[in-house]
Design a protein around this motif. Structure first.
Motif: not given
Length: 398
Positions: A31-38, A93-100, A129-142
């Protein structure tokens, strides 16, 4: 004949109980529960997926291993990357349970239309899912920063945002559908919460971070990101996120620290709040009236020895609170009008609902009309009680 007919009906219905044609065994999927886009280094996108390790999230089966697995892959389209993830992951991977879904600031400034299209179009991915931004750095680090209580980064962030929205008003609670609706609306521009990594992200990704009371790294709710269409135009401090939520009638409960001179403050816990908006056109310009009514009780008094058994004290405190809220909300609206020029409040939608014929004159260039709009804020605060103590230390005799 009747028995033959009944048997035929039963056999016919059994065909619909044969199972799902696309079923997948739990032992064969992750289950994929988080995705980060850089932004990619060699391609358009760099996508990071967090997949949970279920055994480590259960106290009875946890053995001290990592609670989740994170893998990063580059590609030119989201669809390609999503289906290539088994380059690193062993199971489907199943993406239906992503949280963020977390995006980097660089992606937000560049534009997000292509990957938003993928998220909305994919039948497996939900829009809750929650749709959010990281203000600096890489989204993957979150996704890599571990937390003691909710070990998974995505699960921790989901609970953090929900609790922040309920108890104080630090999160606008934006889902993918909310962002798309604002993007396609002529009378509103999109927003989302922004987070910040405090501390060293590399140390936060270590299992040692789970064993410390003072964490080496933690993800904090940081600000409110504002967009013109799908591109970032600026951010507002987290304190002003709550001021924004007042305009949206989304404050559930909060604490307001009202200044009363000499670095003293009056603490009010507001538990009931309602905002009404009237929109019209006056003298060729939009005229917006916000009426905010809030009720609560005294949660702390450091404004001096005011007698809490007299009505004049409550009237004085209410007036201070009304002026304070009016000043903050008016200041926020003025900043967004003059410095950013985007209607994140949805005043255009209010005008369209209440006066659709008048709105048509401004529909094509509503953001320009918003910059010239007259916006008035009225506040009404009622203090219903003084908490458990009617005096407090400032009124007690030594």
């Amino acid at each position: 004949m009747k028995k033959k007919g009944l048997c035929f009906v039963l056999l016919f219905h059994l065909l619909f109980l044969a199972g799902c044609w696309d079923q997948r065994e739990l032992s064969l999927v992750s289950m994929a529960i988080g995705m980060a886009v850089d932004v990619g280094e060699n391609s358009l996108y760099k996508i990071t997926i967090e997949a949970i390790n279920p055994a480590e999230l259960n106290e009875q089966t946890a053995s001290g291993n990592a609670p989740s697995v994170v893998f990063t892959l580059e590609g030119n389209t989201m669809a390609e990357i999503a289906h290539k993830m088994n380059i690193g992951f062993s199971k489907a991977l199943i993406y239906s349970h992503m949280k963020t879904v977390i995006i980097s600031k660089a992606i937000a400034e560049k534009g997000m239309l292509e990957f938003i299209d993928f998220l909305e179009r994919n039948r497996e991915i939900r829009d809750d899912f929650n749709f959010i931004m990281v203000d600096e750095g890489k989204a993957a680090d979150v996704l890599k920063v571990l937390y003691t209580i909710q070990k998974s980064s995505s699960l921790k962030l989901t609970r953090q945002l929900k609790t922040g929205a309920q108890l104080w008003g630090s999160d606008p609670d934006i889902r993918l559908t909310d962002f798309i609706n604002a993007f396609t609306s002529s009378g509103r521009q999109p927003i989302m919460a922004a987070v910040h990594i405090s501390g060293d992200p590399k140390k936060g990704a270590s299992m040692d971070n789970l064993k410390k009371s003072e964490l080496d790294s933690v993800v904090e709710i940081h600000s409110l990101a504002m967009f013109r269409n799908e591109k970032l135009v600026g951010t507002l401090p987290v304190e002003e996120t709550r001021d924004y939520l007042w305009t949206q009638n989304k404050i559930k409960t909060t604490i307001v620290s009202v200044p009363c001179g000499n670095d003293n403050y009056l603490a009010l816990r507001l538990i009931h709040s309602r905002t009404k908006i009237k929109a019209d056109i006056q003298n060729g310009k939009p005229h917006i009236q916000l009426s905010i009514r809030a009720e609560g009780y005294l949660n702390g008094n450091f404004c001096g020895p005011y007698p809490l058994n007299e009505s004049s004290t409550y009237l004085e405190f209410e007036k201070r609170a009304e002026d304070y809220l009016k000043e903050r909300i008016s200041h926020l609206i003025n900043i967004v009008q003059k410095d950013y020029g985007v209607d994140i409040f949805g005043f255009g939608e209010d005008l369209e609902r209440q006066n659709p014929k008048k709105y048509k004159e401004f529909q094509k260039n509503w953001d320009e009309a918003f910059q010239q709009a007259q916006i008035d804020v009225e506040t009404d605060v009622k203090i219903r009680r003084a908490g458990l103590s009617s005096k407090g230390p400032l009124l007690r005799e030594k």
